[in-house]
Write a protein that holds these residues in place. Sequence first.
Motif, PDB file in Angstrom:
ATOM      1  N   SER A   1      43.430  32.159  31.575  1.00 15.12           N
ATOM      2  CA  SER A   1      42.587  31.187  32.265  1.00 15.12           C
ATOM      3  C   SER A   1      42.361  31.601  33.712  1.00 15.12           C
ATOM      4  CB  SER A   1      43.245  29.806  32.229  1.00 15.12           C
ATOM      5  OG  SER A   1      44.439  29.809  33.010  1.00 15.12           O
ATOM      6  N   ARG A   2      41.432  30.943  34.360  1.00 11.53           N
ATOM      7  CA  ARG A   2      41.146  31.258  35.759  1.00 11.53           C
ATOM      8  C   ARG A   2      42.371  30.968  36.646  1.00 11.53           C
ATOM      9  NH1 ARG A   2      36.037  32.326  37.288  1.00 11.53           N
ATOM     10  NH2 ARG A   2      36.420  31.576  39.393  1.00 11.53           N
ATOM     11  N   ARG A   3      43.041  29.847  36.388  1.00  9.74           N
ATOM     12  CA  ARG A   3      44.233  29.523  37.180  1.00  9.74           C
ATOM     13  C   ARG A   3      45.308  30.582  36.999  1.00  9.74           C
ATOM     14  NH1 ARG A   3      46.433  23.653  36.273  1.00  9.74           N
ATOM     15  NH2 ARG A   3      46.340  24.391  34.109  1.00  9.74           N
TER      16      ARG A   3
ATOM     17  N   ALA B   1      40.724  44.820  47.093  1.00  5.14           N
ATOM     18  CA  ALA B   1      39.523  44.457  47.864  1.00  5.14           C
ATOM     19  C   ALA B   1      38.355  45.369  47.512  1.00  5.14           C
ATOM     20  CB  ALA B   1      39.832  44.531  49.353  1.00  5.14           C
ATOM     21  N   ALA B   2      38.613  46.667  47.342  1.00  7.71           N
ATOM     22  CA  ALA B   2      37.539  47.604  47.029  1.00  7.71           C
ATOM     23  C   ALA B   2      36.927  47.306  45.659  1.00  7.71           C
ATOM     24  CB  ALA B   2      38.072  49.034  47.075  1.00  7.71           C
ATOM     25  N   ILE B   3      37.758  47.056  44.671  1.00  8.56           N
ATOM     26  CA  ILE B   3      37.244  46.719  43.335  1.00  8.56           C
ATOM     27  C   ILE B   3      36.433  45.430  43.394  1.00  8.56           C
ATOM     28  CG2 ILE B   3      37.927  46.007  41.014  1.00  8.56           C
ATOM     29  CD1 ILE B   3      40.315  47.918  41.286  1.00  8.56           C
ATOM     30  N   THR B   4      36.905  44.465  44.171  1.00 13.12           N
ATOM     31  CA  THR B   4      36.173  43.200  44.322  1.00 13.12           C
ATOM     32  C   THR B   4      34.797  43.443  44.920  1.00 13.12           C
ATOM     33  OG1 THR B   4      38.262  42.009  44.615  1.00 13.12           O
ATOM     34  CG2 THR B   4      36.255  40.912  45.391  1.00 13.12           C
ATOM     35  N   ALA B   5      34.720  44.353  45.894  1.00 17.08           N
ATOM     36  CA  ALA B   5      33.446  44.622  46.568  1.00 17.08           C
ATOM     37  C   ALA B   5      32.434  45.310  45.664  1.00 17.08           C
ATOM     38  CB  ALA B   5      33.697  45.481  47.810  1.00 17.08           C
ATOM     39  N   VAL B   6      32.897  46.168  44.752  1.00 18.80           N
ATOM     40  CA  VAL B   6      31.948  46.934  43.936  1.00 18.80           C
ATOM     41  C   VAL B   6      31.595  46.222  42.629  1.00 18.80           C
ATOM     42  CG1 VAL B   6      32.777  49.098  44.908  1.00 18.80           C
ATOM     43  CG2 VAL B   6      33.730  48.299  42.738  1.00 18.80           C
ATOM     44  N   LEU B   7      32.348  45.219  42.239  1.00 21.41           N
ATOM     45  CA  LEU B   7      32.066  44.553  40.966  1.00 21.41           C
ATOM     46  C   LEU B   7      30.632  44.015  40.873  1.00 21.41           C
ATOM     47  CD1 LEU B   7      35.342  42.623  40.026  1.00 21.41           C
ATOM     48  CD2 LEU B   7      34.184  44.382  38.692  1.00 21.41           C
TER      49      LEU B   7
ATOM     50  N   CYS C   1      37.631  36.981  45.310  1.00 18.48           N
ATOM     51  CA  CYS C   1      37.465  36.636  46.728  1.00 18.48           C
ATOM     52  C   CYS C   1      38.404  35.501  47.124  1.00 18.48           C
ATOM     53  CB  CYS C   1      36.023  36.257  47.015  1.00 18.48           C
ATOM     54  SG  CYS C   1      34.880  37.662  47.061  1.00 18.48           S
ATOM     55  N   ARG C   2      38.597  34.563  46.218  1.00 20.93           N
ATOM     56  CA  ARG C   2      39.534  33.472  46.514  1.00 20.93           C
ATOM     57  C   ARG C   2      40.953  34.018  46.632  1.00 20.93           C
ATOM     58  NH1 ARG C   2      40.699  27.878  43.057  1.00 20.93           N
ATOM     59  NH2 ARG C   2      42.458  27.213  44.347  1.00 20.93           N
ATOM     60  N   VAL C   3      41.316  34.945  45.749  1.00 19.30           N
ATOM     61  CA  VAL C   3      42.641  35.577  45.850  1.00 19.30           C
ATOM     62  C   VAL C   3      42.821  36.217  47.222  1.00 19.30           C
ATOM     63  CG1 VAL C   3      44.059  37.500  45.018  1.00 19.30           C
ATOM     64  CG2 VAL C   3      42.939  35.972  43.376  1.00 19.30           C
ATOM     65  N   LEU C   4      41.837  36.995  47.642  1.00 16.33           N
ATOM     66  CA  LEU C   4      41.934  37.668  48.934  1.00 16.33           C
ATOM     67  C   LEU C   4      42.013  36.664  50.080  1.00 16.33           C
ATOM     68  CD1 LEU C   4      39.387  40.571  48.330  1.00 16.33           C
ATOM     69  CD2 LEU C   4      41.859  40.806  48.682  1.00 16.33           C
ATOM     70  N   ALA C   5      41.221  35.598  50.000  1.00 20.68           N
ATOM     71  CA  ALA C   5      41.247  34.589  51.059  1.00 20.68           C
ATOM     72  C   ALA C   5      42.624  33.943  51.152  1.00 20.68           C
ATOM     73  CB  ALA C   5      40.173  33.537  50.805  1.00 20.68           C
TER      74      ALA C   5
ATOM     75  N   PHE D   1      38.025  39.594  36.480  1.00 25.59           N
ATOM     76  CA  PHE D   1      36.916  40.428  36.946  1.00 25.59           C
ATOM     77  C   PHE D   1      35.816  39.578  37.597  1.00 25.59           C
ATOM     78  CE2 PHE D   1      38.946  43.320  34.003  1.00 25.59           C
ATOM     79  CZ  PHE D   1      38.845  44.539  34.661  1.00 25.59           C
ATOM     80  N   SER D   2      36.089  38.312  37.821  1.00 28.24           N
ATOM     81  CA  SER D   2      35.126  37.444  38.493  1.00 28.24           C
ATOM     82  C   SER D   2      35.182  37.687  40.000  1.00 28.24           C
ATOM     83  CB  SER D   2      35.456  35.977  38.202  1.00 28.24           C
ATOM     84  OG  SER D   2      34.826  35.125  39.131  1.00 28.24           O
ATOM     85  N   PRO D   3      34.078  38.140  40.627  1.00 24.56           N
ATOM     86  CA  PRO D   3      34.095  38.352  42.076  1.00 24.56           C
ATOM     87  C   PRO D   3      34.495  37.098  42.848  1.00 24.56           C
ATOM     88  CG  PRO D   3      32.164  39.396  41.118  1.00 24.56           C
ATOM     89  CD  PRO D   3      32.793  38.579  40.033  1.00 24.56           C
ATOM     90  N   ALA D   4      34.046  35.927  42.397  1.00 21.41           N
ATOM     91  CA  ALA D   4      34.379  34.694  43.109  1.00 21.41           C
ATOM     92  C   ALA D   4      35.878  34.431  43.069  1.00 21.41           C
ATOM     93  CB  ALA D   4      33.620  33.517  42.499  1.00 21.41           C
TER      94      ALA D   4
END
Length: 321
Positions: free
Chosen positions: A221-223, A253-259, A277-281, A271-274
Motif C-alpha cells: 500500500s501507499r502507507r 532523489a535522483a530516481i525520483t527526479a527522472v521517473l 517526494c513526500r518521503v524526501l520532504a 514508483f509514484s513521484p508524488a
Amino acid sequence: MTTSSGTSRIVLAVTEVSSTVVVVTWRGAEHITACLDALAAQDRPHRTLVVDNASDDGTAGLLAAHPAKPQVVRLSRNRGYAGAMAAALSLVDTPLMAWLNDDAAPDPAWLGTLEDALGSAAAASARLDRPDGSPQSLGVRLTADGYGADALDTPVFGFCGGAALLRTEVLRAIGGVPASFFCYYEDTDTAWRLRLAGHYIVAVPEARVTHRHGVSTRPGSRRFHLWNERNRLLTLLRCAPAAVAVRELARFAAITAVLPLRGQVPDAANFSPALRCRVLAEVVLRLPATLRARRAITRRSTVGRGQIWRNWTPSKLRPIR
C-alpha cells in the motif's frame, strides 16, 4: 513440608518472572484473541502487556474480557508499532522484554526457548512462519543498498520485531525505540544500534511463531511504502557510514527526479513521484533531529560504522574501507 522434628511448615514457591511480552495492537479484533490464547498457553511464566493504539473496532472489549487478564495500556491516538513499543518500554520492569505482533500466535515453548537461548546476547529473534507453514523470517539481513530484509539463514544481522526477545536495560542504554518511525525499520534501527554498541544478536529457529503478516499495514500500500522508504533512509542517516547514507539519499532523489521523464514505470506505489517526494520532504524535515540522534549513537558506539557495514552487507555497491 515436614521438618526432622516432625513439625509441619508451609513453603511458598516463588516463581521468578524474567520477561514481559509486549503486544501492540490497532484494530486487532479479528486476531488479538488468538494471540492472547497462545500467550496464555506458554510454558514459561511471564507478564503480558498489551498496548492498544486507540482501536475503535471492539478490541478494547476483547482485551477486558480475555481470561488471561493482560495488563492493557490504551493510547489516546495511534502511535504505530514503534511509538507503542517506545511507550511500553517505560512500563517494563522485568529484565527481558519480548516484542510480539498482535497477528502472531507463538508455540507454547516460544518464550522459554528464547530465554534459554539468549545467553549473553542482547536480543534473540524467533522463527516466523506463514499460516501455511512456510518460513517468513528468522531475523533481518542488510542488503547492499541498506534495506532491511527478511533473513532465512543464520547468522542474522538483526531481530525481526514481529517476535523477539531483548534485554530491557540494554535497550534503554542504546536509546530505546525510535518512536517517530511509526511503523517499519524500528527493529532494524534498534538492531543496528545494538551492533554499534558492541552487542550481538542470535537467531533461534526453534522458537516458532505463526504470523499472519501484514494484516494491519497491508504491504504494497501507499502507507507501507511511505513508511518503508522513509524509515530506511532515516535508519541509514542514523546508523550507517556517512558515505552510504549520503549515497542512498542521493540515489533515491535522483530516481525520483527522472521517473516523470520515463515513458513507462512499474505500477507500484514506491514508483509514484508524488509519494517519493513526500518521503524526501519528511526526511528533510526530520534531518536536524536525525543528525542529533546520529551523534548520540556515535557517543554510545564501541564498534565502527564501517566495520558493521563490511561485516553485514554484500560487497556490491560497498565503497567503505
